[in-house]
Design a protein around this motif. Sequence first.
Motif, PDB file in Angstrom:
ATOM      1  N   LYS A 138       1.097   4.012  -3.098  1.00  0.00           N
ATOM      2  CA  LYS A 138       0.844   5.421  -2.814  1.00  0.00           C
ATOM      3  C   LYS A 138       1.999   6.293  -3.320  1.00  0.00           C
ATOM      4  O   LYS A 138       1.775   7.349  -3.938  1.00  0.00           O
ATOM      5  CB  LYS A 138       0.658   5.627  -1.307  1.00  0.00           C
ATOM      6  CG  LYS A 138       0.502   7.090  -0.860  1.00  0.00           C
ATOM      7  CD  LYS A 138      -0.747   7.718  -1.419  1.00  0.00           C
ATOM      8  CE  LYS A 138      -1.098   9.029  -0.737  1.00  0.00           C
ATOM      9  NZ  LYS A 138      -0.017  10.047  -0.844  1.00  0.00           N
ATOM     10  N   ASP A 173      -9.682   3.167   2.338  1.00  0.00           N
ATOM     11  CA  ASP A 173      -9.043   1.947   2.824  1.00  0.00           C
ATOM     12  C   ASP A 173      -9.881   1.302   3.915  1.00  0.00           C
ATOM     13  O   ASP A 173     -10.447   1.996   4.767  1.00  0.00           O
ATOM     14  CB  ASP A 173      -7.652   2.261   3.378  1.00  0.00           C
ATOM     15  CG  ASP A 173      -6.714   2.805   2.314  1.00  0.00           C
ATOM     16  OD1 ASP A 173      -6.136   1.993   1.571  1.00  0.00           O
ATOM     17  OD2 ASP A 173      -6.575   4.042   2.220  1.00  0.00           O
ATOM     18  N   ARG A 227       0.839  -1.200   0.000  1.00  0.00           N
ATOM     19  CA  ARG A 227       0.000   0.000   0.000  1.00  0.00           C
ATOM     20  C   ARG A 227       0.874   1.250   0.000  1.00  0.00           C
ATOM     21  O   ARG A 227       0.575   2.235  -0.697  1.00  0.00           O
ATOM     22  CB  ARG A 227      -0.921  -0.016   1.230  1.00  0.00           C
ATOM     23  CG  ARG A 227      -1.824   1.211   1.366  1.00  0.00           C
ATOM     24  CD  ARG A 227      -2.859   1.240   0.260  1.00  0.00           C
ATOM     25  NE  ARG A 227      -3.766   2.372   0.419  1.00  0.00           N
ATOM     26  CZ  ARG A 227      -3.516   3.601  -0.036  1.00  0.00           C
ATOM     27  NH1 ARG A 227      -2.388   3.847  -0.678  1.00  0.00           N
ATOM     28  NH2 ARG A 227      -4.402   4.563   0.140  1.00  0.00           N
ATOM     29  N   CYS A 278       1.688   1.750   7.437  1.00  0.00           N
ATOM     30  CA  CYS A 278       1.598   1.962   5.992  1.00  0.00           C
ATOM     31  C   CYS A 278       1.014   3.337   5.686  1.00  0.00           C
ATOM     32  O   CYS A 278       0.722   3.660   4.534  1.00  0.00           O
ATOM     33  CB  CYS A 278       0.785   0.854   5.317  1.00  0.00           C
ATOM     34  SG  CYS A 278      -0.983   0.905   5.634  1.00  0.00           S
ATOM     35  N   THR A 338      -8.086  -1.601  -0.392  1.00  0.00           N
ATOM     36  CA  THR A 338      -8.068  -0.223  -0.861  1.00  0.00           C
ATOM     37  C   THR A 338      -8.825  -0.094  -2.175  1.00  0.00           C
ATOM     38  O   THR A 338      -8.804  -1.007  -3.008  1.00  0.00           O
ATOM     39  CB  THR A 338      -6.614   0.270  -1.026  1.00  0.00           C
ATOM     40  OG1 THR A 338      -6.610   1.663  -1.329  1.00  0.00           O
ATOM     41  CG2 THR A 338      -5.890  -0.487  -2.123  1.00  0.00           C
TER      42      THR A 338
END
Length: 343
Positions: A259, A319, A255, A285, A304
């Motif tokens: 991102k 999320d 994750r 995260c 997500t």
Amino acid sequence: SSRVGSSSHVHPHTCARTNMAESELTCAICFDCFDEPTTLPCACKIDYCTKCWDRALAQSFKSTLHARCPTCRSPIHVDFDPERCRLVFSLDTRPTVDLAGMRQLHASAVGGSPEARQQLLELRQRVAQDHADTVNRLAMQAIPVQTRLLQQFGEANPHLVQFAFSEDGVWHAVDDGAGALKDASTENRADHLSALGRAEASRGAPGEEVLAGLLDAVGGSETLLASCWASADGVVVTPQCVCGDTLRRLQGKDRVSHKLISDGVAPGSPQFVHSMASHQRRDSCGVICDICDAKVTWVAAVWTCIAGTSTILHPASYDICDGCFMKHTFGCDGTSGSSRGAA
């Protein structure tokens, strides 16, 4: 159905290209033709398809800290109506200051009086708080619909629920022909084991050996393994986000990586490596669950939305922690299958 200010939506509207004779409306952004206009809260007479209107509001929210009409730049207040599953738009009549205004104030405060610097600090705090309040309000308003969607996912995949609540764990589910695990090939099971970080499993290993490795890889919890299997190809339906797009299961570290890449940070660059290491040291995260507000750790799984920040419904991404996914899909806390019916 369409996502507009005066009709319901759960799934995003896709603007299909049609014959011009069949539709007189053309989106001012994508130039696709559509039949149902977006009801604008401002005085603009421009036609937008719902998808482009939604994306425009999300983009302005990210760049100016306020949702604004892409034409007249009027600030737009956004709510989500969980009873009718729709976004509701209205003019935001509160005094607003965007990033440009803050930059001007910053320029005047540099080298200025302590009062000017204090005014800038207070303004920054207010803008940041307004931004956070909008994100949190929309997330809270969306919870009833999102939990219902997770329950529907469980109902559409009864083999996963049976697997999660098997009294004898994996073996009972397989012997009863519970679906995903029994029908999956040894190769598919090995793929899942590899995805769980157990790449030492060979593709030629016996099915029971691979299944035992899968269960061991998630700490012996058949419910956690059911959650993992819910992300596999071949489920009846995929888990849906409240915005209408798809939820995807990632490990916390993945994750973070996704991102960073979406923010334009090149994989392997010093900034990428430093950020990944920083999150790992903090066992985080960098996201919280939009249902329970729990922080998601570096090693935990998180569901997500693949839409990311492209919708004003969740302009800061969306999320769901694995615990909430299992709670609302299977009715338990994920440690075992013995708590069916937990709220």
